[in-house]
Design an enzyme around this catalytic site. Structure first.
Site, PDB file in Angstrom:
ATOM      1  N   ARG A   1      13.160  -7.839  15.882  1.00 27.81           N
ATOM      2  CA  ARG A   1      11.877  -7.583  15.326  1.00 27.81           C
ATOM      3  C   ARG A   1      11.590  -7.611  13.895  1.00 27.81           C
ATOM      4  O   ARG A   1      12.716  -7.266  13.069  1.00 27.81           O
ATOM      5  CB  ARG A   1      11.322  -6.371  15.966  1.00 27.81           C
ATOM      6  CG  ARG A   1      11.042  -6.200  17.141  1.00 27.81           C
ATOM      7  CD  ARG A   1       9.705  -7.101  17.865  1.00 27.81           C
ATOM      8  NE  ARG A   1       9.524  -6.984  19.132  1.00 27.81           N
ATOM      9  CZ  ARG A   1       9.970  -7.786  20.098  1.00 27.81           C
ATOM     10  NH1 ARG A   1      10.728  -8.838  19.709  1.00 27.81           N
ATOM     11  NH2 ARG A   1       9.483  -7.663  21.340  1.00 27.81           N
TER      12      ARG A   1
ATOM     13  N   GLU B   1       4.138 -11.098  11.277  1.00 18.76           N
ATOM     14  CA  GLU B   1       3.789 -12.184  12.101  1.00 18.76           C
ATOM     15  C   GLU B   1       2.276 -12.136  12.699  1.00 18.76           C
ATOM     16  O   GLU B   1       1.830 -11.115  13.251  1.00 18.76           O
ATOM     17  CB  GLU B   1       4.793 -12.277  13.250  1.00 18.76           C
ATOM     18  CG  GLU B   1       6.224 -12.768  12.989  1.00 18.76           C
ATOM     19  CD  GLU B   1       7.097 -12.760  14.180  1.00 18.76           C
ATOM     20  OE1 GLU B   1       6.634 -12.974  15.077  1.00 18.76           O
ATOM     21  OE2 GLU B   1       8.282 -12.535  13.866  1.00 18.76           O
TER      22      GLU B   1
ATOM     23  N   HIS C   1      10.182 -17.042  15.551  1.00 18.83           N
ATOM     24  CA  HIS C   1      10.161 -16.411  16.582  1.00 18.83           C
ATOM     25  C   HIS C   1      10.333 -16.979  17.784  1.00 18.83           C
ATOM     26  O   HIS C   1       9.859 -16.596  18.701  1.00 18.83           O
ATOM     27  CB  HIS C   1       9.149 -15.337  16.609  1.00 18.83           C
ATOM     28  CG  HIS C   1       9.358 -13.997  17.317  1.00 18.83           C
ATOM     29  ND1 HIS C   1       8.584 -13.139  17.231  1.00 18.83           N
ATOM     30  CD2 HIS C   1      10.254 -13.786  18.313  1.00 18.83           C
ATOM     31  CE1 HIS C   1       9.087 -11.814  18.018  1.00 18.83           C
ATOM     32  NE2 HIS C   1      10.066 -12.555  18.622  1.00 18.83           N
TER      33      HIS C   1
END
EC number: 1.1.1.290
Length: 378
Positions: free
Chosen positions: A208, A237, A254
């Protein structure tokens, strides 16, 4: 029965249509009007599931085709009587293979052997355990840090984060995001930790974005700290710090867990959970869904060394294919999500059938997750 599924969940239409009427929708932003008459919602990590999204809606079940659940307010779902399931471990293999692809690229570029390095793994869940097993199969030393598991008495030689920072040449993070509490991981890699890393260390974040303090990391890099950085996840993000992207060695949008197998596992896991929830329990065999891989088989002569492993790994997946596109569009609104939505098909090492004339090479490749067999040379 109306079921909403994220449009980027592979095989979701076909599977969930066995249970009801399926509508595919974007995950960010999710069309709220579609929730007005839906019975179930299947999402990915881009959709924030909470009271503001679902209050007053008839949704009875939420499934997320992801291992992580920090985008879901599980406590509120439970309070509201809404069923929930995630897909733990669905993309663990994909993330491990992303880390290997990155390390082998850096090792080739910088001229070092992974056998000379110690890898510190922070977070020893589905990803961390698999990463440890594959590294140790290659004879690479690992150090493990996982305070919750250590406190529970789980099996493992757990060390403190301070020890990993002092001893590890490579530090890779695979934790959930906890914003508070005794096991807080928000900014776990803060400025103090980053400055304390060994000179020339490699820092990897594929869990994360906010586990690593992006502002502190940029400050250290701008001040000339000798550090190689691999970031698949970013604070804020789908926005990201474009200047930080220019400073890292590998930057991707990601997608570490984005293998076809990983996505399919996520879909099948929540499908099976929902089918059980409504009393129509079904099981799906993953290999009945997946297409034939691009490379059917390859022959390997002789033992397996690092350059050979690098070629095999990058034949299946070379992380640079995802680094370059992000650099081209970074900072342009919507492009981060577009890269994820239109992601090129990527397979796992198990899709590659390797015929080895060296028995030890075949054995090692199997331990690493390849589909390898030993056929002696004639």
């Amino acid at each position: 029965m109306k079921i909403l599924v994220d449009e980027n969940m592979p095989y979701a239409r076909d599977l969930f249509s066995r249970l009801g009427e399926v509508t595919a929708v974007p995950g960010r932003p999710i069309p709220v009007a579609q929730l007005a008459d839906a019975d179930a919602l299947m999402v990915r990590s881009v959709t924030k599931v909470n009271e503001s999204l679902l209050a007053g809606k008839p949704i009875k079940f939420v499934g997320t085709a992801t291992a992580g659940t920090d985008h879901v307010d599980e406590a509120w779902l439970k309070q509201a009587g809404i069923g929930f399931s995630a897909a733990p471990g669905c993309n663990a293999i994909a993330v491990v293979e992303y880390v290997f692809s990155s390390l082998l690229m850096l090792a080739e570029r910088d001229g070092f052997s992974l056998h000379e390095r110690t890898v510190g793994i922070v977070g020893v869940g589905n990803v961390g355990r698999r990463l440890q097993a594959r590294l140790e199969a290659l004879g690479i030393k690992t150090l493990l840090c996982d305070p919750p598991r250590a406190d529970r008495g789980d099996e493992g030689d757990f060390r403190s984060l301070d020890e990993l920072v002092q001893r590890a040449d490579i530090l890779t993070f695979h934790t959930p995001l906890f914003k508070d509490g005794p096991y807080k991981t928000l900014h776990l890699a803060d400025e103090k930790l980053i400055r304390s890393l060994k000179p020339g260390a490699i820092l990897i974040n594929a869990c994360r974005g906010a586990v690593v303090d992006n502002t502190a990391l940029l400050t250290c890099l701008n001040e000339g700290q000798k550090l190689s950085v691999v970031l698949d996840v970013w604070e804020g993000e789908p926005e990201l710090n474009v200047e930080l992207l220019t400073k890292v060695d590998i930057g991707t949008p990601h997608i570490a867990g984005y293998t076809l197998e990983g996505k399919a596992r996520g879909t099948t896991q929540v499908f099976e959970a929902y089918s059980k929830f409504i009393g129509h329990k079904q099981h799906v065999a993953l290999d009945t869904l997946l297409p034939a891989p691009e490379f059917g088989r390859i022959t390997l002569h002789g033992p397996l060394d690092q350059p050979t492993l690098k070629r095999l790994v990058h034949l299946v997946y070379d992380v640079r294919r995802d680094d370059a596109p992000l650099r081209k569009v970074a900072g342009i609104p919507g492009e981060f999500d577009k890269l994820r939505k239109n992601y090129l098909e990527r397979r796992e090492w198990s899709s590659l059938y390797v015929i080895c004339d060296d028995a030890s090479a075949a054995s090692l490749l199997c331990k690493l997750g390849f589909n390898a067999v030993h056929h002696p040379a004639r």
